[in-house]
Structure formats: C-alpha cells, structure tokens
Design an enzyme around this catalytic site. Structure first.
Site, PDB file in Angstrom:
ATOM      1  N   HIS A 128       4.531 -10.021   0.541  1.00 54.01           N
ATOM      2  CA  HIS A 128       4.732  -9.501  -0.967  1.00 54.01           C
ATOM      3  C   HIS A 128       6.104 -10.141  -1.588  1.00 54.01           C
ATOM      4  O   HIS A 128       5.873 -10.656  -2.608  1.00 54.01           O
ATOM      5  CB  HIS A 128       5.136  -8.130  -1.101  1.00 54.01           C
ATOM      6  N   LYS A 185      -6.878   6.565  -1.947  1.00 57.54           N
ATOM      7  CA  LYS A 185      -6.046   6.053  -0.825  1.00 57.54           C
ATOM      8  C   LYS A 185      -5.038   7.104  -0.173  1.00 57.54           C
ATOM      9  O   LYS A 185      -4.550   8.053  -1.260  1.00 57.54           O
ATOM     10  CB  LYS A 185      -5.470   4.871  -0.997  1.00 57.54           C
ATOM     11  N   ARG A 216      -4.083 -14.348   1.127  1.00 62.43           N
ATOM     12  CA  ARG A 216      -3.759 -14.773   2.414  1.00 62.43           C
ATOM     13  C   ARG A 216      -4.972 -15.386   3.160  1.00 62.43           C
ATOM     14  O   ARG A 216      -4.628 -16.503   3.689  1.00 62.43           O
ATOM     15  CB  ARG A 216      -3.714 -13.622   3.422  1.00 62.43           C
ATOM     16  N   SER A 250       0.248  -4.922   5.136  1.00 62.91           N
ATOM     17  CA  SER A 250       0.894  -3.716   5.111  1.00 62.91           C
ATOM     18  C   SER A 250       0.269  -2.879   6.296  1.00 62.91           C
ATOM     19  O   SER A 250       1.089  -2.171   7.034  1.00 62.91           O
ATOM     20  CB  SER A 250       0.790  -2.981   3.948  1.00 62.91           C
TER      21      SER A 250
END
Length: 159
Positions: free
Chosen positions: A17, A41, A90, A128
């Site tokens: 990040h 979440k 990514r 993460s």
C-alpha cells in the site's frame, strides 16, 4: 489542483500500500488515502486505528491526506473534488474486479477517472490478509509492514 483518492480497507496498511501511496503522490497535487467503512466486513482494526496507522506511515509525504468514508466512492470523490481514483493491481485476478468497478464508477460519475498502478514486483504476493495470518501465528512481519504496524498487529493478536 489535481486530486486523487486511493481507497481501501487498509486492514492493516502494508508496504505494498505504501508503495502505491508514494508513487501516486508523485502524480497528483493532493492524494487522499481513504479508508472504506464497510459494515459487511469485520476488520481487525477499527476505522480510527486504521486512519491513525495510515497517518503515521505517511507523515513524511506532504501532499497526502488520510480520511475515511462510507457509501459510494464516486459520491465521496465528488465531495472532496477528486478527479481520479487510484487502484493498485497485484495480479490479473485483481484487474477483473477493478475493471468492472472502474466502469461502474465511470457510469455513475463520468468526470472521475480510474488509474491503475501495477504493484512493485517485490509486493505482488502481499495482502493484508496474508499479513494478518502471519501475525496471528507469530511470524516475522518486518518484510511486510512498518514496525509500528507490526507492533499493533502483535498487540491485537495478544488480546
């Protein structure tokens, strides 16, 4: 003034990040790192903790501001007068989802562009979720997150 938003959950912020933040800050007059408050979440860190960690790790980047939002990203972009959304990619699998979201955002607000930045190759595997799993089982975090974030992760998993 050209303003961009780099949105995400940042639970927690990683070196991947931070790489995207630093590179994006070079492209815009102002970069708002915006933490998404997503009630669907269950984050490890509270919204306040995530904002605090992001402020700490970006304090040396003068044109970066940290904030949080809920609701539609394009509505937040309008509120803060941003003309671009930054998305870090990514893998190819990230692109499919982010491409769809970019098209939807463009439909909802044609004045906001989405800019995709490829991750630095050394962070291509980093997420993460992986960092939290490493922390949970007592693994070394020094390659993945700043010391402050590692310390906070260790504290969280001791609770």
């Amino acid at each position: 003034m050209k303003t961009a938003i780099y949105p995400g959950s940042f639970d927690p912020v990683t070196y991947g990040h931070i790489d995207i933040i630093k590179r994006s800050a070079l492209l815009f007059d102002k970069l708002i790192v915006a933490v998404l408050l997503n009630p669907a979440k269950k984050p490890l860190f509270s919204i306040e903790e995530r904002v605090e960690l992001l402020k700490a790790v970006t304090q040396d980047i003068p044109n970066v501001q940290v904030d949080y939002f809920d609701g539609l990203l394009v509505d937040y972009a309008k509120k803060v007068n941003a003309n671009a959304i930054i998305k870090g990619l990514r893998m190819v699998s990230d692109f499919e989802y982010e491409f769809q979201m970019a098209l939807i955002n463009k439909k909802l607000n044609p004045s906001v562009e989405t800019i995709f930045l490829m991750t630095n190759a050394k962070y291509g595997y980093l997420s993460s979720s992986v960092v939290k799993e490493i922390a949970q089982f007592g693994g070394c975090l020094s390659e993945f997150v700043p010391d402050l974030v590692a310390q906070k992760l260790i504290e969280k998993f001791k609770e």
